[in-house]
Design an enzyme around this catalytic site. Structure first.
Site, short mmCIF file in Angstrom:
data_model
loop_
_atom_site.label_atom_id
_atom_site.label_comp_id
_atom_site.label_asym_id
_atom_site.label_seq_id
_atom_site.Cartn_x
_atom_site.Cartn_y
_atom_site.Cartn_z
CE LYS A 86 110.85 58.94 24.18
NZ LYS A 86 109.57 59.37 24.79
CE LYS A 109 108.93 69.28 18.18
NZ LYS A 109 107.81 68.39 17.84
CE LYS A 144 107.49 69.26 29.07
NZ LYS A 144 106.34 68.57 29.69
#
Length: 413
Positions: free
Chosen positions: A181, A276, A279
């Site tokens: 990230k 996967k 969101k």
């Protein structure tokens, strides 16, 4: 960012197991323990879902015949960022309904985790309420489980700070999600919270003396860190050291064990069967949101990625999308893998997609109806969250006070 659980002691301050010496910190376990292969239907996790647990663990048995048996404790949660999607639901929330019958369960909305990256300030409160309402709409029963908001129990943040003093920076630097990230966001856009949020996750788990933690594959490393932190703090401050300070002695924290979901907990993207469902994915076509309309669901399934192989089958490495869609169909229809394989083996995509669409619409309709009912009564939802936070705080405060004592702090009067 739902984990994943808590040792079910009637009196946490008097019933903690005796301290076991772990020797030097270098001897702390660095790998997950050997776990039996009997999978128990638990919850998985997406990158936004902090449902604490992973690796396959046999289902701990709880004697139903004994009136004195004490249920073990589980905590789990989901971030209030974006819309709750099918991956969150099938990987986590759906299985909470079965867990709440066998364990003492605490399901919370992990809003503190939602601010580790840039977020919409105006939407956080609304998203938190929406997530709580969806918990209830999906079948979480407040007579069996406590539902609350993470930030409403201040001990989460207090314990995180105390644990931070014992967490080596090297342990945090090795965390894969932080590396990924931070690389995407760039150093100037990454706050310290992104590095330290695994310590908050450890606090979420250890605060309630968790027995078992439901987590998915992408949270396995975080559970390892939680276990290591528990052992490290127990060694540094527990046992006789704590007793000399007037404490109970013994273990400060119970070291939680992992619990992994069965097949189907890892729901993949509709546009890429190797990624996967998330969101944070750019395209909304990649996921089925729990509150999607019938037309939206139909459109997404119609346009989802497939392949040109004949027939439909599970477990073909060359057909990840096929395996994903069949797995979704299997779970929402509550059927076995063998039954679905036999039904669908001779189908083509043109035949299967409408069947999957209808099954999804039928499965999600009662959830959507119940959600609307809950959201129409804000007083009810506020009461549920307040009662859940009160019950959680009663347990959390005992733990954090014990840690303060064991670490040598002056007791407040």
């Amino acid at each position: 960012m739902g984990r994943s659980i808590l040792s079910h002691f009637l009196n946490l301050s008097n019933a903690c197991p005796r301290f076991t010496s772990y020797g030097a910190s270098s001897k702390l376990q660095r790998t997950m323990p050997m776990i039996h292969q009997n999978h128990f239907p638990v919850v998985g996790v997406s990158s936004n879902h902090l449902c604490y647990c992973s690796v396959s663990a046999s289902e701990p048995t709880v004697s139903e015949s004994s009136s004195t048996s004490i249920k073990k404790r589980i905590v789990s949660g989901v971030q209030p960022t974006g819309s709750i999607h099918l991956g969150n639901y099938l990987g986590a929330i759906k299985n909470w309904v079965s867990l709440q019958d066998k364990y003492e369960t605490f399901f919370f909305i992990v809003d503190l985790h939602a601010i580790t990256l840039p977020y919409d300030v105006q939407q956080l409160s609304k998203a938190t309420r929406d997530t709580a309402a969806l918990y209830l709409a999906c079948g979480v029963d407040t007579s069996k489980a406590s539902v609350f908001v993470q930030s409403h129990v201040r001990a989460h943040v207090e314990l995180m700070w105390l644990l931070s003093s014992a967490a080596p920076i090297g342990w945090l630097n090795r965390m894969i999600q932080f590396k990924e990230k931070s690389r995407k966001a760039g150093d100037e856009n990454v706050g310290v919270a992104l590095l330290t949020y695994p310590v908050l996750m450890a606090s979420d788990i250890l605060l309630y003396q968790s027995d078992l933690v439901p987590v998915g594959e992408d949270q396995k490393q975080h559970l390892e860190l939680t276990r290591e932190l528990a052992e490290r703090v127990n060694h540094l401050y527990g046992g006789r050291k704590w007793k000399k300070l007037g404490g109970r002695g013994g273990l400060i924290f119970k070291v939680p064990e992992p619990l992994i979901p069965p097949a189907g907990a890892r729901v993949m993207s509709l546009t890429d069967g190797l990624s996967k469902m998330s969101k944070s994915a750019t395209s909304d076509l990649s996921r089925i949101n729990l509150l999607d309309s019938k037309d939206a669901i139909a459109n997404k399934i119609k346009r989802c990625k497939t392949d040109s192989f004949p027939g439909l089958e599970f477990d073909n490495a060359d057909r990840p999308e096929c395996n994903n869609l069949l797995s979704i169909y299997q779970i929402i229809t509550n059927r076995t893998k063998e039954e679905v394989a036999q039904e669908c083996q001779g189908m083509n995509w043109g035949t299967f997609k409408p069947i999957l669409t209808d099954a999804l619409i039928d499965h999600l309709h009662p959830i959507q109806a119940r959600y609307e009912e809950i959201m129409s009564d804000t007083g009810y939802l506020d009461q549920v969250l307040a009662e859940g936070a009160s019950k959680a705080a009663d347990i959390a405060d005992v733990t954090v006070n014990n840690v303060y004592q064991a670490m040598g702090f002056l007791k407040r009067r």
